[in-house]
Design a protein around this motif. Structure first.
Motif, PDB file in Angstrom:
ATOM      1  N   LYS A 283       0.648  -1.212   0.171  1.00 18.79           N
ATOM      2  CA  LYS A 283       0.044  -0.147   0.040  1.00 18.79           C
ATOM      3  C   LYS A 283       0.773   1.285   0.123  1.00 18.79           C
ATOM      4  O   LYS A 283       1.886   1.245   0.563  1.00 18.79           O
ATOM      5  CB  LYS A 283      -0.721  -0.061   1.202  1.00 18.79           C
ATOM      6  N   ALA A 284       0.278   2.517  -0.761  1.00 16.24           N
ATOM      7  CA  ALA A 284       0.930   3.480  -0.703  1.00 16.24           C
ATOM      8  C   ALA A 284      -0.036   4.202   0.409  1.00 16.24           C
ATOM      9  O   ALA A 284      -0.924   4.053   0.411  1.00 16.24           O
ATOM     10  CB  ALA A 284       1.008   4.160  -1.737  1.00 16.24           C
TER      11      ALA A 284
ATOM     12  N   GLU B 136     -10.671   4.820   4.767  1.00 15.58           N
ATOM     13  CA  GLU B 136     -10.443   5.759   3.873  1.00 15.58           C
ATOM     14  C   GLU B 136     -10.689   4.951   2.537  1.00 15.58           C
ATOM     15  O   GLU B 136     -10.427   3.865   2.349  1.00 15.58           O
ATOM     16  CB  GLU B 136      -9.082   6.304   3.953  1.00 15.58           C
TER      17      GLU B 136
ATOM     18  N   GLU C  68      -9.758   4.103  -1.538  1.00 15.87           N
ATOM     19  CA  GLU C  68      -8.714   4.087  -2.333  1.00 15.87           C
ATOM     20  C   GLU C  68      -9.105   3.247  -3.643  1.00 15.87           C
ATOM     21  O   GLU C  68      -9.810   2.447  -3.744  1.00 15.87           O
ATOM     22  CB  GLU C  68      -7.666   3.235  -1.618  1.00 15.87           C
TER      23      GLU C  68
ATOM     24  N   GLU D 289      -9.517   0.910   2.713  1.00 16.70           N
ATOM     25  CA  GLU D 289      -8.656   0.592   3.865  1.00 16.70           C
ATOM     26  C   GLU D 289      -9.099   0.951   5.107  1.00 16.70           C
ATOM     27  O   GLU D 289      -9.336   2.214   5.534  1.00 16.70           O
ATOM     28  CB  GLU D 289      -7.288   1.381   3.540  1.00 16.70           C
TER      29      GLU D 289
ATOM     30  N   ILE E 176      -7.364   1.722   8.458  1.00 20.35           N
ATOM     31  CA  ILE E 176      -5.828   1.864   9.136  1.00 20.35           C
ATOM     32  C   ILE E 176      -6.152   2.247  10.480  1.00 20.35           C
ATOM     33  O   ILE E 176      -7.291   2.349  11.022  1.00 20.35           O
ATOM     34  CB  ILE E 176      -5.418   3.429   8.400  1.00 20.35           C
TER      35      ILE E 176
ATOM     36  N   GLY F 289      -3.582   4.788  -1.775  1.00 24.11           N
ATOM     37  CA  GLY F 289      -3.804   5.756  -1.053  1.00 24.11           C
ATOM     38  C   GLY F 289      -4.964   6.414  -0.707  1.00 24.11           C
ATOM     39  O   GLY F 289      -5.765   6.276  -1.845  1.00 24.11           O
ATOM     40  N   GLY F 290      -5.497   6.941   0.350  1.00 21.89           N
ATOM     41  CA  GLY F 290      -6.675   7.348   0.556  1.00 21.89           C
ATOM     42  C   GLY F 290      -6.872   8.618  -0.245  1.00 21.89           C
ATOM     43  O   GLY F 290      -5.971   9.618  -0.518  1.00 21.89           O
TER      44      GLY F 290
HETATM   45 MG    MG Z   1      -4.588   4.237   3.043  1.00 20.20          MG
END
Ligand code: MG
Ligand code: 0L1
Length: 267
Positions: A66-67, A111, A113, A144, A146, A237-238
């Protein structure tokens, strides 16, 4: 980005054990730089590598990467200015519409993605968004979950990298699509919690184009002496800031062109 390692092997293992304890038993710890103020991003990745080695030795399977921290909204929310990467394993995956337990999480946030599934291996340095798109099999929407293990979600980049970029759970779903059939820069997404819109954005929030985040991830991997294998599931990424969730919440992320991803949270 300098990947210089300044910590001793002993300290790396000690910090890894601290992060691993917090992750597996779901408790908050102070950020690692409180004790090691000179800790570098390279040290953070050395701790993350040790964490990955331990999980894989215990039978977890790595499914991808994941970024993180790839949008201005996220960087501002977390007070950092460089993106990060983290690894994803089979134990973090949850099916669409799952009831996700929060008992084993510290303070989860969700979030939206765009996820990429790769058909070819990618190697940096110098990886570009064009190379990423050429190596992509398909894209799909993902949420995701987190969960920073640091008290109050307060950290700096070396600490969050050591904590595997706050990775905890992820849900892929919706409709898989070929990237060439979409304009991945302008995809809209709306995040709803308990029927109310809590965040929205467009995919350009992620470094201008989500494929740029995957290219960045491949270039960071190159600095760590690794490549992105064919078959990898990669989250870019979010798109919006992350939204806190608790037991009883139901979440649905509606993506333009890609369908929606739903889940609910339980004790
Ligand atoms: Mg993320
Ligand atoms: O996926 C992400 O952008 C999260 C990276 C770590 C920052 C955080 O915990 O919010």
């Amino acid at each position: 980005m300098s990947m210089e390692i300044t910590l001793s092997r002993e300290d790396i293992v000690r910090l890894c054990e601290r992060v691993e304890g917090a992750q597996t038993r779901a408790y908050a710890i102070p950020k690692l730089t409180d004790e090691y103020p000179g800790m570098t991003i390279g040290d953070g990745y050395a701790v993350q590598l040790e964490l990955r080695r331990r999980f894989l030795a215990r039978g977890h399977k790595q499914v991808g990467w994941k970024a993180g921290l790839t949008s201005k909204a996220k960087m501002k929310q977390m007070g950092v200015d460089v993106p990060s990467i983290g690894f994803l394993t089979d134990r973090m995956a949850r099916p669409e519409n799952a009831a996700i337990s929060t008992a084993d999480l510290v303070h989860p946030r969700v979030e939206c993605e765009v996820a990429f599934v790769m058909k070819d291996e990618l190697k940096g340095p110098g990886c570009t968004a064009g190379a990423v798109l050429a190596a992509t099999d398909y894209v799909l929407p993902a949420v995701e979950i987190i969960d920073s293990r640091f008290s109050g979600f307060k950290f700096d980049l070396p600490s969050v990298v050591a904590d595997n970029g706050s990775s905890a759970r992820f849900v892929g779903g919706g409709r898989a699509r070929y990237a060439r059939d979409l304009d991945l820069r302008t995809l809209g997404v709306v995040l709803e919690k308990n029927g109310e819109i809590v965040a929205m954005g467009a995919s350009a929030a992620v470094l201008g184009h989500p494929a740029e985040a995957i290219a960045m991830l491949v270039n960071i991997l190159a600095e760590l002496g690794e490549s992105l294998p064919a078959g990898s599931f990669v989250m870019s990424g979010g798109i919006t800031e992350a939204i806190a969730v608790k037991p009883g919440d139901s979440v649905i992320a509606r993506f333009q062109e890609l369908g929606s991803v739903s889940m609910r949270f339980v004790e």
